[in-house]
Design a protein around this motif. Structure first.
Motif, PDB file in Angstrom:
ATOM      1  N   ASP A 134      40.240  29.600  34.442  1.00 49.37           N
ATOM      2  CA  ASP A 134      41.643  29.085  34.455  1.00 49.37           C
ATOM      3  C   ASP A 134      42.126  28.717  35.674  1.00 49.37           C
ATOM      4  OD1 ASP A 134      41.563  30.150  31.974  1.00 49.37           O
ATOM      5  OD2 ASP A 134      42.594  32.168  32.149  1.00 49.37           O
ATOM      6  N   TYR A 135      42.763  27.628  35.585  1.00 49.91           N
ATOM      7  CA  TYR A 135      43.396  26.846  36.695  1.00 49.91           C
ATOM      8  C   TYR A 135      44.933  26.666  36.580  1.00 49.91           C
ATOM      9  CZ  TYR A 135      38.492  25.929  37.696  1.00 49.91           C
ATOM     10  OH  TYR A 135      37.299  25.945  38.061  1.00 49.91           O
ATOM     11  N   TYR A 163      35.443  21.638  28.656  1.00 49.31           N
ATOM     12  CA  TYR A 163      36.407  21.547  27.409  1.00 49.31           C
ATOM     13  C   TYR A 163      37.371  22.538  28.093  1.00 49.31           C
ATOM     14  CZ  TYR A 163      38.421  22.999  22.965  1.00 49.31           C
ATOM     15  OH  TYR A 163      39.148  23.423  22.190  1.00 49.31           O
ATOM     16  N   ALA A 164      38.560  22.154  27.563  1.00 45.13           N
ATOM     17  CA  ALA A 164      39.600  23.057  27.776  1.00 45.13           C
ATOM     18  C   ALA A 164      40.609  23.350  26.591  1.00 45.13           C
ATOM     19  CB  ALA A 164      40.936  22.434  29.035  1.00 45.13           C
ATOM     20  N   VAL A 165      40.839  24.433  26.254  1.00 42.61           N
ATOM     21  CA  VAL A 165      41.624  24.962  24.991  1.00 42.61           C
ATOM     22  C   VAL A 165      42.984  24.968  25.352  1.00 42.61           C
ATOM     23  CG1 VAL A 165      39.827  26.276  24.016  1.00 42.61           C
ATOM     24  CG2 VAL A 165      41.375  27.304  25.605  1.00 42.61           C
ATOM     25  N   ARG A 209      41.496  15.600  34.216  1.00 39.91           N
ATOM     26  CA  ARG A 209      40.812  14.188  34.722  1.00 39.91           C
ATOM     27  C   ARG A 209      39.588  14.378  35.317  1.00 39.91           C
ATOM     28  NH1 ARG A 209      44.815  11.757  37.486  1.00 39.91           N
ATOM     29  NH2 ARG A 209      45.535  10.544  35.591  1.00 39.91           N
ATOM     30  N   VAL A 210      38.506  13.884  34.949  1.00 40.67           N
ATOM     31  CA  VAL A 210      37.277  14.025  35.421  1.00 40.67           C
ATOM     32  C   VAL A 210      36.848  12.834  36.054  1.00 40.67           C
ATOM     33  CG1 VAL A 210      34.635  14.696  35.223  1.00 40.67           C
ATOM     34  CG2 VAL A 210      36.543  15.988  33.673  1.00 40.67           C
ATOM     35  N   VAL A 211      36.417  12.862  37.246  1.00 38.44           N
ATOM     36  CA  VAL A 211      36.168  11.486  38.075  1.00 38.44           C
ATOM     37  C   VAL A 211      34.637  11.583  38.756  1.00 38.44           C
ATOM     38  CG1 VAL A 211      36.690  10.132  39.862  1.00 38.44           C
ATOM     39  CG2 VAL A 211      38.605  11.237  38.840  1.00 38.44           C
ATOM     40  N   ASP A 225      48.754  23.968  33.290  1.00 36.48           N
ATOM     41  CA  ASP A 225      47.873  25.272  33.411  1.00 36.48           C
ATOM     42  C   ASP A 225      46.810  24.930  32.442  1.00 36.48           C
ATOM     43  OD1 ASP A 225      49.603  26.238  35.111  1.00 36.48           O
ATOM     44  OD2 ASP A 225      50.482  27.658  33.679  1.00 36.48           O
ATOM     45  N   VAL A 226      45.647  24.957  33.062  1.00 40.30           N
ATOM     46  CA  VAL A 226      44.407  24.705  32.231  1.00 40.30           C
ATOM     47  C   VAL A 226      43.390  25.823  32.176  1.00 40.30           C
ATOM     48  CG1 VAL A 226      42.033  23.576  32.482  1.00 40.30           C
ATOM     49  CG2 VAL A 226      44.164  22.144  33.085  1.00 40.30           C
TER      50      VAL A 226
END
Length: 257
Positions: A17-18, A36-38, A43-45, A74-75
């Protein structure tokens, strides 16, 4: 930085978690990764491009591909790490995939503990489901030319930046004509089309956070909510309200673990 994950079999599941604004610095994995995030948006670079991931979407990252991740909101990240030799043949490049309700439940079950993570049936079902996922056009290509890279990196950090191509030309030391030609050569799109696609990607976390279509359209420089909705539908197949309705139905499938 090279990271290797202990395998509980062909697939390992990891929950992390972030907080809003968190950043995973540039790194790579020995294994393939289904990121994957529920909850929350990422953003992936990579050197090849950027991918925006709202809930219900995942990005496939092949083994040893360097990447960094920026969190919006919040991820709750739930990653699968898959042995390189078991990567589906159709997934040789980074891409965004539509996560099915079945795969979501399998991932959530796998992160609950080793008893579930090491279950051969769960692992096999996850591999089969990943191989069937739909590839989605949520990709922002990145150029090789250093001058275009400077422009694109700046816009990734500030998608609503108002600079024209002529303004950027003065900053990076090239004529606007040269930059326009390079955009077409390297990215097969104009500067304005690239920026428009980036802004559309930026719209996703804003809409998910509760901003209205009109607010998002205005904030990202669209002339009207109708123009913004048309662009959104062309890229994602649904108008913003339809997309958010489907997302809310997906969230209602069950509690987030």
């Amino acid at each position: 930085m090279l990271i290797s994950h202990f395998q509980h079999g062909p697939v390992s599941a990891y929950p992390r978690d972030y907080l809003d604004g968190a950043h995973q610095e540039l790194h790579r994995h020995r294994e393939a990764q289904l990121l994957y995030a529920v909850r929350g948006t990422m953003r992936v670079v990579t050197a090849q491009g950027a991918w925006v991931l709202p809930p219900t979407r995942a990005v496939w990252i092949p083994p040893l591909v360097e990447h960094e991740i920026f969190m919006a909101g919040d991820v709750h990240m739930r990653s699968l790490f898959i042995a390189p030799e078991l990567s589906p043949p159709s997934l040789q490049q980074c891409c965004v995939l539509a996560v099915t309700p079945l795969l979501r439940e399998l991932i959530l079950r796998a992160v609950q503990g080793r008893e579930h993570a090491e279950n051969p049936l769960i692992q096999q079902l996850m591999l089969e489901e990943v191989a069937r996922l739909e590839n989605l056009p949520l990709h922002i290509p990145m150029p090789r030319d250093r001058r275009l890279q400077a422009i694109c990196q700046a816009l990734l950090q500030m998608p609503d930046h108002a600079n024209t191509l002529e303004d950027w030309a003065q900053q990076v030391g090239a004529s606007s004509r040269t930059l326009a030609r390079l955009f077409q050569q390297e990215l097969q799109m104009s500067f304005n089309a690239w920026r428009q696609q980036l802004r559309l990607m930026e719209a996703l976390p804003r809409l998910i956070a509760g901003e209205s279509v009109q607010q998002v359209a205005t904030a990202l420089g669209y002339g009207s909510a109708r123009a913004f909705s048309a662009m959104f539908c062309r890229l994602l197949g649904n108008h913003p309200r339809e997309y958010l309705g489907a997302l809310n139905q997906f969230k209602a499938l069950g509690p987030i673990t």
